[in-house]
Design a protein around this motif. Structure first.
Motif, PDB file in Angstrom:
ATOM      1  N   LEU A 152     -52.587  16.641   0.711  1.00  0.00           N
ATOM      2  CA  LEU A 152     -52.678  15.521  -0.231  1.00  0.00           C
ATOM      3  C   LEU A 152     -54.152  15.174  -0.367  1.00  0.00           C
ATOM      4  O   LEU A 152     -54.834  14.966   0.637  1.00  0.00           O
ATOM      5  CB  LEU A 152     -51.901  14.305   0.267  1.00  0.00           C
ATOM      6  CG  LEU A 152     -52.041  13.039  -0.593  1.00  0.00           C
ATOM      7  CD1 LEU A 152     -51.315  13.214  -1.929  1.00  0.00           C
ATOM      8  CD2 LEU A 152     -51.498  11.812   0.147  1.00  0.00           C
ATOM      9  N   THR A 153     -54.631  15.124  -1.587  1.00  0.00           N
ATOM     10  CA  THR A 153     -56.022  14.778  -1.856  1.00  0.00           C
ATOM     11  C   THR A 153     -56.067  13.505  -2.688  1.00  0.00           C
ATOM     12  O   THR A 153     -55.327  13.364  -3.673  1.00  0.00           O
ATOM     13  CB  THR A 153     -56.738  15.914  -2.612  1.00  0.00           C
ATOM     14  OG1 THR A 153     -56.658  17.127  -1.840  1.00  0.00           O
ATOM     15  CG2 THR A 153     -58.198  15.564  -2.857  1.00  0.00           C
ATOM     16  N   LEU A 163     -58.130   8.577   9.373  1.00  0.00           N
ATOM     17  CA  LEU A 163     -59.252   9.009   8.528  1.00  0.00           C
ATOM     18  C   LEU A 163     -60.028   7.750   8.142  1.00  0.00           C
ATOM     19  O   LEU A 163     -59.468   6.833   7.544  1.00  0.00           O
ATOM     20  CB  LEU A 163     -58.688   9.700   7.283  1.00  0.00           C
ATOM     21  CG  LEU A 163     -59.493  10.703   6.490  1.00  0.00           C
ATOM     22  CD1 LEU A 163     -60.145  11.731   7.384  1.00  0.00           C
ATOM     23  CD2 LEU A 163     -58.582  11.357   5.463  1.00  0.00           C
ATOM     24  N   SER A 164     -61.299   7.694   8.539  1.00  0.00           N
ATOM     25  CA  SER A 164     -62.139   6.530   8.224  1.00  0.00           C
ATOM     26  C   SER A 164     -63.096   6.909   7.103  1.00  0.00           C
ATOM     27  O   SER A 164     -63.979   7.752   7.298  1.00  0.00           O
ATOM     28  CB  SER A 164     -62.912   6.081   9.460  1.00  0.00           C
ATOM     29  OG  SER A 164     -62.028   5.658  10.469  1.00  0.00           O
ATOM     30  N   LEU A 165     -62.913   6.285   5.942  1.00  0.00           N
ATOM     31  CA  LEU A 165     -63.699   6.629   4.763  1.00  0.00           C
ATOM     32  C   LEU A 165     -64.101   5.367   4.013  1.00  0.00           C
ATOM     33  O   LEU A 165     -63.517   4.291   4.217  1.00  0.00           O
ATOM     34  CB  LEU A 165     -62.883   7.534   3.836  1.00  0.00           C
ATOM     35  CG  LEU A 165     -62.520   8.919   4.382  1.00  0.00           C
ATOM     36  CD1 LEU A 165     -61.468   9.584   3.502  1.00  0.00           C
ATOM     37  CD2 LEU A 165     -63.747   9.797   4.493  1.00  0.00           C
ATOM     38  N   SER A 166     -65.058   5.517   3.131  1.00  0.00           N
ATOM     39  CA  SER A 166     -65.503   4.400   2.296  1.00  0.00           C
ATOM     40  C   SER A 166     -64.903   4.528   0.906  1.00  0.00           C
ATOM     41  O   SER A 166     -64.587   5.649   0.452  1.00  0.00           O
ATOM     42  CB  SER A 166     -67.033   4.411   2.198  1.00  0.00           C
ATOM     43  OG  SER A 166     -67.615   4.275   3.472  1.00  0.00           O
ATOM     44  N   PRO A 167     -64.741   3.410   0.213  1.00  0.00           N
ATOM     45  CA  PRO A 167     -64.281   3.475  -1.177  1.00  0.00           C
ATOM     46  C   PRO A 167     -65.180   4.412  -1.987  1.00  0.00           C
ATOM     47  O   PRO A 167     -66.404   4.426  -1.811  1.00  0.00           O
ATOM     48  CB  PRO A 167     -64.392   2.022  -1.651  1.00  0.00           C
ATOM     49  CG  PRO A 167     -64.226   1.220  -0.408  1.00  0.00           C
ATOM     50  CD  PRO A 167     -64.891   2.018   0.680  1.00  0.00           C
ATOM     51  N   GLY A 168     -64.551   5.200  -2.852  1.00  0.00           N
ATOM     52  CA  GLY A 168     -65.283   6.163  -3.659  1.00  0.00           C
ATOM     53  C   GLY A 168     -65.317   7.562  -3.054  1.00  0.00           C
ATOM     54  O   GLY A 168     -65.597   8.538  -3.756  1.00  0.00           O
ATOM     55  N   GLU A 169     -65.051   7.650  -1.757  1.00  0.00           N
ATOM     56  CA  GLU A 169     -65.046   8.968  -1.098  1.00  0.00           C
ATOM     57  C   GLU A 169     -63.725   9.688  -1.355  1.00  0.00           C
ATOM     58  O   GLU A 169     -62.741   9.113  -1.793  1.00  0.00           O
ATOM     59  CB  GLU A 169     -65.291   8.823   0.400  1.00  0.00           C
ATOM     60  CG  GLU A 169     -66.699   8.383   0.753  1.00  0.00           C
ATOM     61  CD  GLU A 169     -67.015   8.530   2.225  1.00  0.00           C
ATOM     62  OE1 GLU A 169     -67.902   9.352   2.566  1.00  0.00           O
ATOM     63  OE2 GLU A 169     -66.386   7.813   3.027  1.00  0.00           O
ATOM     64  N   LYS A 170     -63.741  10.964  -1.011  1.00  0.00           N
ATOM     65  CA  LYS A 170     -62.564  11.818  -1.181  1.00  0.00           C
ATOM     66  C   LYS A 170     -61.815  11.918   0.142  1.00  0.00           C
ATOM     67  O   LYS A 170     -62.425  12.092   1.199  1.00  0.00           O
ATOM     68  CB  LYS A 170     -63.013  13.204  -1.635  1.00  0.00           C
ATOM     69  CG  LYS A 170     -61.912  14.235  -1.770  1.00  0.00           C
ATOM     70  CD  LYS A 170     -62.532  15.568  -2.197  1.00  0.00           C
ATOM     71  CE  LYS A 170     -61.521  16.686  -2.221  1.00  0.00           C
ATOM     72  NZ  LYS A 170     -62.154  17.971  -2.622  1.00  0.00           N
ATOM     73  N   ALA A 171     -60.503  11.815   0.076  1.00  0.00           N
ATOM     74  CA  ALA A 171     -59.666  11.946   1.272  1.00  0.00           C
ATOM     75  C   ALA A 171     -58.838  13.220   1.177  1.00  0.00           C
ATOM     76  O   ALA A 171     -58.239  13.504   0.136  1.00  0.00           O
ATOM     77  CB  ALA A 171     -58.744  10.739   1.406  1.00  0.00           C
ATOM     78  N   THR A 172     -58.811  13.963   2.271  1.00  0.00           N
ATOM     79  CA  THR A 172     -58.016  15.182   2.342  1.00  0.00           C
ATOM     80  C   THR A 172     -57.097  15.091   3.550  1.00  0.00           C
ATOM     81  O   THR A 172     -57.565  15.021   4.685  1.00  0.00           O
ATOM     82  CB  THR A 172     -58.912  16.430   2.447  1.00  0.00           C
ATOM     83  OG1 THR A 172     -59.809  16.459   1.330  1.00  0.00           O
ATOM     84  CG2 THR A 172     -58.066  17.694   2.443  1.00  0.00           C
ATOM     85  N   LEU A 173     -55.801  15.066   3.304  1.00  0.00           N
ATOM     86  CA  LEU A 173     -54.797  14.903   4.350  1.00  0.00           C
ATOM     87  C   LEU A 173     -53.988  16.196   4.442  1.00  0.00           C
ATOM     88  O   LEU A 173     -53.598  16.768   3.422  1.00  0.00           O
ATOM     89  CB  LEU A 173     -53.864  13.734   4.025  1.00  0.00           C
ATOM     90  CG  LEU A 173     -54.399  12.316   4.167  1.00  0.00           C
ATOM     91  CD1 LEU A 173     -55.487  11.996   3.150  1.00  0.00           C
ATOM     92  CD2 LEU A 173     -53.240  11.315   4.027  1.00  0.00           C
ATOM     93  N   SER A 174     -53.696  16.591   5.671  1.00  0.00           N
ATOM     94  CA  SER A 174     -53.002  17.854   5.900  1.00  0.00           C
ATOM     95  C   SER A 174     -51.615  17.622   6.477  1.00  0.00           C
ATOM     96  O   SER A 174     -51.385  16.683   7.249  1.00  0.00           O
ATOM     97  CB  SER A 174     -53.815  18.714   6.868  1.00  0.00           C
ATOM     98  OG  SER A 174     -53.092  19.859   7.246  1.00  0.00           O
ATOM     99  N   CYS A 175     -50.696  18.493   6.117  1.00  0.00           N
ATOM    100  CA  CYS A 175     -49.324  18.462   6.629  1.00  0.00           C
ATOM    101  C   CYS A 175     -48.918  19.911   6.885  1.00  0.00           C
ATOM    102  O   CYS A 175     -48.907  20.732   5.968  1.00  0.00           O
ATOM    103  CB  CYS A 175     -48.407  17.810   5.612  1.00  0.00           C
ATOM    104  SG  CYS A 175     -46.643  17.801   6.047  1.00  0.00           S
ATOM    105  N   ARG A 176     -48.612  20.207   8.137  1.00  0.00           N
ATOM    106  CA  ARG A 176     -48.232  21.570   8.505  1.00  0.00           C
ATOM    107  C   ARG A 176     -46.787  21.573   9.005  1.00  0.00           C
ATOM    108  O   ARG A 176     -46.420  20.753   9.856  1.00  0.00           O
ATOM    109  CB  ARG A 176     -49.174  22.113   9.571  1.00  0.00           C
ATOM    110  CG  ARG A 176     -48.821  23.517  10.064  1.00  0.00           C
ATOM    111  CD  ARG A 176     -50.006  24.172  10.738  1.00  0.00           C
ATOM    112  NE  ARG A 176     -51.054  24.512   9.782  1.00  0.00           N
ATOM    113  CZ  ARG A 176     -52.231  25.038  10.127  1.00  0.00           C
ATOM    114  NH1 ARG A 176     -52.510  25.258  11.415  1.00  0.00           N
ATOM    115  NH2 ARG A 176     -53.122  25.332   9.220  1.00  0.00           N
ATOM    116  N   SER A 211     -53.443  13.966  -5.753  1.00  0.00           N
ATOM    117  CA  SER A 211     -52.942  15.300  -6.072  1.00  0.00           C
ATOM    118  C   SER A 211     -52.426  15.972  -4.809  1.00  0.00           C
ATOM    119  O   SER A 211     -52.923  15.720  -3.701  1.00  0.00           O
ATOM    120  CB  SER A 211     -54.024  16.157  -6.729  1.00  0.00           C
ATOM    121  OG  SER A 211     -55.099  16.357  -5.846  1.00  0.00           O
ATOM    122  N   GLY A 212     -51.414  16.817  -4.991  1.00  0.00           N
ATOM    123  CA  GLY A 212     -50.843  17.553  -3.883  1.00  0.00           C
ATOM    124  C   GLY A 212     -50.933  19.037  -4.141  1.00  0.00           C
ATOM    125  O   GLY A 212     -50.901  19.489  -5.290  1.00  0.00           O
TER     126      GLY A 212
END
Lengths: 108, 119
Positions: free
Chosen positions: A74-75, A11-24, A64-65
């Motif tokens: 995971l956010t 996941l390529s993001l900039s500081p301040g952005e929101k990250a959303t990670l998935s686990c299935r 947060s999860g």
């Protein structure tokens, strides 16, 4: 054994952005027995989230999860420089305990 | 204050054995398991097994059974990971970590011990 598949791989993001990670999970993880870890090169992993949504001691509230059953997220609300790392989910519902393959969060 | 301090890096030849230690402090051992997790170069985390310091009981992943032994020395509150018949694909950083007995999330981790298997 329960196989955990994490997406995306990177996941390529900039500081301040929101990250959303998935686990299935390949089968239901009972009682939300799922954790998230942060891992940086040369350091020990750090427990972020347990029970799918409970923050571990000292973890900032920007982490947060959520999720249950087979789908977990995971956010990271607003990325800070120190958050760029690899993140792993892990199920501890059944033996063997298993980890996902990881999501690398890198600076865009 | 809880702490896990692992032994140093090791270089071993294929077929040899290695013993990694994990010295603990600050734990009430009736309430915890010690786990071992490894990470091969460029790979993810892999759970190997746990030991109950109170009873000596163990639970390990099937792929490691027969080659891995987990032990505990109560007198010095130290856990050990023994791996026999080392192969090049055992080259990894080995971590010890602690969890509760009813909540198996890995709460505390050692700093890691690099084991290199090379002829």
């Amino acid at each position: 054994e329960i196989v955990l598949t994490q997406s995306p791989g990177t996941l390529s993001l900039s500081p301040g952005e929101k990250a959303t990670l998935s686990c299935r999970a390949s089968q239901t993880v009972m009682n939300s027995n799922l954790a998230w870890y942060q891992h940086k090169p040369g350091q020990a992993p750090i427990l972020l989230i347990y029970g799918a949504s409970s923050r571990a001691t000292g973890i900032p509230d920007r982490f947060s999860g959520s999720g249950s059953g087979t789908d977990f997220t995971l956010t990271i609300r607003r990325l800070e420089t120190e958050d760029f790392a690899v993140y792993y989910c892990q199920q501890y519902d059944s033996s063997p305990l298993t980890f996902g393959g990881g999501t690398k969060v890198q600076i865009k | 204050q809880v702490q896990l301090v692992q032994s140093g890096a090791e270089v071993k030849k294929p077929g040899a054995s290695v013993k990694v230690s994990c010295k603990t402090s600050g734990y009430t051992f009736i309430a915890y398991y010690m786990h071992w997790v490894r990470q091969a170069p460029g790979q993810g985390l892999e759970w190997m097994g746990w030991i109950d310091p109170n009873t000596g009981g163990t639970n390990s992943a099937q792929k490691f059974q027969g080659r891995v032994t987990l032990t505990w020395d109560t007198s010095i509150t130290t856990g050990y990971l023994d791996v026999t018949g080392l192969r090049s694909d055992d080259t990894a950083v080995y971590y010890c970590a602690m969890s509760g007995k009813f909540l198996l999330a890995l709460r505390d981790w050692g700093q890691g011990s690099l084991v290199t298997v090379s002829s």
